[in-house]
Motif scaffolding. Structure first.
Motif, short mmCIF file in Angstrom:
data_model
loop_
_atom_site.label_atom_id
_atom_site.label_comp_id
_atom_site.label_asym_id
_atom_site.label_seq_id
_atom_site.Cartn_x
_atom_site.Cartn_y
_atom_site.Cartn_z
N HIS A 143 -19.52 -27.03 21.73
CA HIS A 143 -20.86 -26.59 21.35
C HIS A 143 -20.83 -25.81 20.04
O HIS A 143 -21.68 -26.00 19.16
CB HIS A 143 -21.46 -25.73 22.46
N GLN A 144 -19.84 -24.93 19.89
CA GLN A 144 -19.74 -24.16 18.66
C GLN A 144 -19.42 -25.06 17.47
O GLN A 144 -19.92 -24.84 16.36
CB GLN A 144 -18.67 -23.08 18.80
N LEU A 145 -18.60 -26.09 17.69
CA LEU A 145 -18.33 -27.04 16.62
C LEU A 145 -19.61 -27.69 16.13
O LEU A 145 -19.79 -27.95 14.92
CB LEU A 145 -17.35 -28.12 17.10
N ASP A 146 -20.54 -27.96 17.05
CA ASP A 146 -21.80 -28.58 16.66
C ASP A 146 -22.60 -27.70 15.70
O ASP A 146 -23.37 -28.21 14.87
CB ASP A 146 -22.65 -28.87 17.90
N GLU A 147 -22.42 -26.38 15.81
CA GLU A 147 -23.14 -25.47 14.93
C GLU A 147 -22.71 -25.65 13.47
O GLU A 147 -23.42 -25.24 12.56
CB GLU A 147 -22.89 -24.02 15.36
N TYR A 148 -21.53 -26.23 13.26
CA TYR A 148 -21.02 -26.43 11.91
C TYR A 148 -21.18 -27.88 11.42
O TYR A 148 -20.73 -28.20 10.32
CB TYR A 148 -19.54 -26.05 11.84
N ARG A 149 -21.82 -28.71 12.21
CA ARG A 149 -21.85 -30.14 11.89
C ARG A 149 -22.43 -30.41 10.51
O ARG A 149 -22.00 -31.32 9.80
CB ARG A 149 -22.64 -30.89 12.97
N ASP A 150 -23.44 -29.64 10.09
CA ASP A 150 -24.10 -29.91 8.82
C ASP A 150 -23.67 -28.95 7.71
O ASP A 150 -24.29 -28.90 6.65
CB ASP A 150 -25.63 -29.82 8.99
N ILE A 151 -22.60 -28.18 7.95
CA ILE A 151 -22.13 -27.23 6.94
C ILE A 151 -20.92 -27.81 6.23
O ILE A 151 -19.88 -28.05 6.83
CB ILE A 151 -21.78 -25.87 7.58
N THR A 152 -21.07 -28.03 4.95
CA THR A 152 -19.99 -28.59 4.14
C THR A 152 -19.07 -27.47 3.65
O THR A 152 -19.34 -26.29 3.83
CB THR A 152 -20.57 -29.31 2.91
N VAL A 153 -17.99 -27.89 3.00
CA VAL A 153 -17.10 -26.90 2.40
C VAL A 153 -17.86 -26.04 1.40
O VAL A 153 -17.77 -24.80 1.42
CB VAL A 153 -15.90 -27.59 1.70
N GLU A 154 -18.64 -26.66 0.54
CA GLU A 154 -19.39 -25.89 -0.45
C GLU A 154 -20.46 -25.04 0.20
O GLU A 154 -20.77 -23.94 -0.28
CB GLU A 154 -19.99 -26.82 -1.51
N GLY A 155 -21.04 -25.53 1.30
CA GLY A 155 -22.02 -24.72 2.02
C GLY A 155 -21.40 -23.47 2.61
O GLY A 155 -21.96 -22.37 2.49
N LEU A 156 -20.24 -23.61 3.27
CA LEU A 156 -19.57 -22.45 3.84
C LEU A 156 -19.10 -21.51 2.73
O LEU A 156 -19.16 -20.29 2.87
CB LEU A 156 -18.39 -22.88 4.70
N ARG A 157 -18.65 -22.08 1.62
CA ARG A 157 -18.22 -21.24 0.50
C ARG A 157 -19.38 -20.39 -0.02
O ARG A 157 -19.24 -19.20 -0.31
CB ARG A 157 -17.64 -22.10 -0.63
N GLU A 158 -20.55 -20.98 -0.12
CA GLU A 158 -21.71 -20.22 -0.57
C GLU A 158 -22.08 -19.14 0.43
O GLU A 158 -22.46 -18.02 0.04
CB GLU A 158 -22.90 -21.16 -0.80
N HIS A 159 -21.95 -19.42 1.73
CA HIS A 159 -22.20 -18.39 2.73
C HIS A 159 -21.21 -17.23 2.57
O HIS A 159 -21.58 -16.06 2.74
CB HIS A 159 -22.08 -18.99 4.13
N LEU A 160 -19.95 -17.56 2.26
CA LEU A 160 -18.96 -16.52 2.01
C LEU A 160 -19.38 -15.67 0.81
O LEU A 160 -19.34 -14.43 0.87
CB LEU A 160 -17.59 -17.15 1.76
N PHE A 161 -19.76 -16.32 -0.27
CA PHE A 161 -20.14 -15.57 -1.47
C PHE A 161 -21.33 -14.65 -1.19
O PHE A 161 -21.34 -13.48 -1.63
CB PHE A 161 -20.52 -16.54 -2.61
N LEU A 162 -22.33 -15.15 -0.47
CA LEU A 162 -23.50 -14.34 -0.15
C LEU A 162 -23.12 -13.11 0.66
O LEU A 162 -23.60 -12.00 0.43
CB LEU A 162 -24.53 -15.18 0.60
N PHE A 163 -22.25 -13.32 1.65
CA PHE A 163 -21.81 -12.23 2.51
C PHE A 163 -21.02 -11.19 1.71
O PHE A 163 -21.28 -9.98 1.79
CB PHE A 163 -20.97 -12.79 3.65
N VAL A 164 -20.06 -11.66 0.91
CA VAL A 164 -19.20 -10.73 0.19
C VAL A 164 -19.98 -9.98 -0.89
O VAL A 164 -19.71 -8.79 -1.14
CB VAL A 164 -17.97 -11.46 -0.40
#
Length: 390
Positions: free
Chosen positions: A195-216
């Protein structure tokens, strides 16, 4: 480098008295009972600090304030979780702690297939076996599209190996991969993990990287105000697992974070084992390139295999030039007139620790041995620089 030791709190089988006997003078710890994204309180932080200082040690690094999945996916109550993270940073700063290590790995923390892999000397080590991982991912978990992430020859090797397993092997492998890591935010079973894997189904490498940048960007602003240093931990292993994106596995990945968030608070934990499991990473080169940003070091070694498998080697063996890394870090410290905390990361299960209840990778004697070896390297490097040896 200041010699420190990871301690999991009062329930850790390795006591603070043991830490002092090992020769460490600082502690790396966290409030592991408050690791679900809630704000740490002053009372709890000061209680942990008092426990450490009463043993004659100092609390030098927080590892880690949890980064919940909601922050990584930017979903649900992620805004409240970021606010809680900032509140925890403030409580840490008020207690006088200066370095905070954290990771941004999707779902998994550090991941191994074997927690007691037999060594030739009779001890055991942590190991990541690519064939075993494939067997779990494709044949047991049966993750959607998993076959596309493994070459056909690996899948066939996994089928053959799995056919010879004892009945208990699959359950143990599942526990090692998704259900166990000390201080993990969430413990999964197979269905909740899928189920948790499904939460990442539409998140690409660049998408997760942008989430990291926003958080940091957010937490670095807070850390700057507080005089804190942030030290992101690299992905472990430093390659994709379970089809999840990885954003801090290589020198290029980490440099992108520095470029995106040019804050003096934004830094890295140089984990020689995590980066070192990727053959494309040159740890001596990285130690020099990242010098202004290294706020903490995890020193351990790995031996890589052709198919991507690896195991935790002796601290001075393996594929990483540990002597070169230590020399580069000492050069950095002297050039910048500062001292960074380091800890011997992981250790073999050996001698009297065999058979005892321990956190895998965090037994006492294996880490004591590693720390002693690293201490010897540091003193030799310093003596060489001072001209006392040639």
């Amino acid at each position: 480098m200041k010699q420190t030791w990871r301690w999991f709190g009062p329930d850790d089988p390795v006591t603070l008295a043991h830490v002092r006997q090992a020769g460490a003078i600082g502690i790396v710890s966290a409030l592991h009972h408050m690791n679900r994204g809630q704000a740490w309180t002053d009372d709890e932080v000061l209680k942990r600090k008092s426990e450490i200082e009463s043993a004659g040690l100092s609390w030098d690094v927080v590892e880690s304030i949890a980064v919940p999945e909601a922050i990584k996916t930017r979903s649900g109550d992620f805004r409240a979780k970021i606010d809680n993270h900032k509140a925890s940073l403030r409580a840490v700063a008020r207690a006088g702690i200066k370095v905070c290590c954290y990771n941004f790995m999707a779902i998994t923390d550090w991941t191994r297939t074997d927690l007691d892999w037999p060594l030739a000397n009779g001890g055991t080590a942590l190991r990541f076996d690519m064939i075993d991982f494939c067997a779990y991912d494709v044949l047991i978990l049966k993750r959607c599209d998993a076959e596309a992430d493994h070459p056909p020859e690996r899948i066939e090797a996994a089928r053959q190996r799995m056919a010879s397993w004892p009945e208990s092997k699959a359950a143990q492998l599942e526990r090692n991969l998704i259900d166990w890591v000390p201080a993990r935010e969430t413990v999964y079973d197979r269905q909740s993990f899928l189920h948790q894997l499904d939460e990442y189904r539409d998140i690409t490498v660049e998408g997760l990287r942008e989430h990291l940048f926003l958080f940091v960007r957010e937490i670095a602003e807070t850390a700057e105000e507080l005089g804190l240093k942030l030290a992101i931990h690299p992905d472990d292993p430093p390659f994709p697992l379970f089809g999840l994106p990885r954003v801090n596995s290589t020198q290029s990945d980490t440099q992108k974070l520095f470029d995106a968030v040019p804050s003096p608070a934004n830094g890295v934990t140089l984990c020689t084992g995590s980066y070192g499991a990727n053959p494309g990473n040159d740890l001596v080169k990285m130690a020099r390139a990242f010098a202004p940003h290294i706020h903490f070091a995890h020193l351990r070694n790995t031996t890589r295999e052709v198919d991507g498998s690896f195991y935790e080697a002796e601290h001075l063996d393996g594929d990483t030039d540990m002597i070169g890394v230590v020399a580069a870090l000492r050069e950095m410290e002297m050039a910048q007139s500062r001292e960074i905390p380091m800890r011997p990361d992981h250790g073999h299960l050996i001698v009297d620790d065999t058979g005892k209840k321990v956190n895998p990778g965090y037994s006492c004697i294996g880490r004591l041995k590693g720390l002693a070896e690293l201490r010897g390297v540091m003193r030799t490097v310093d003596a060489f620089r001072a001209g006392r040896v040639s």
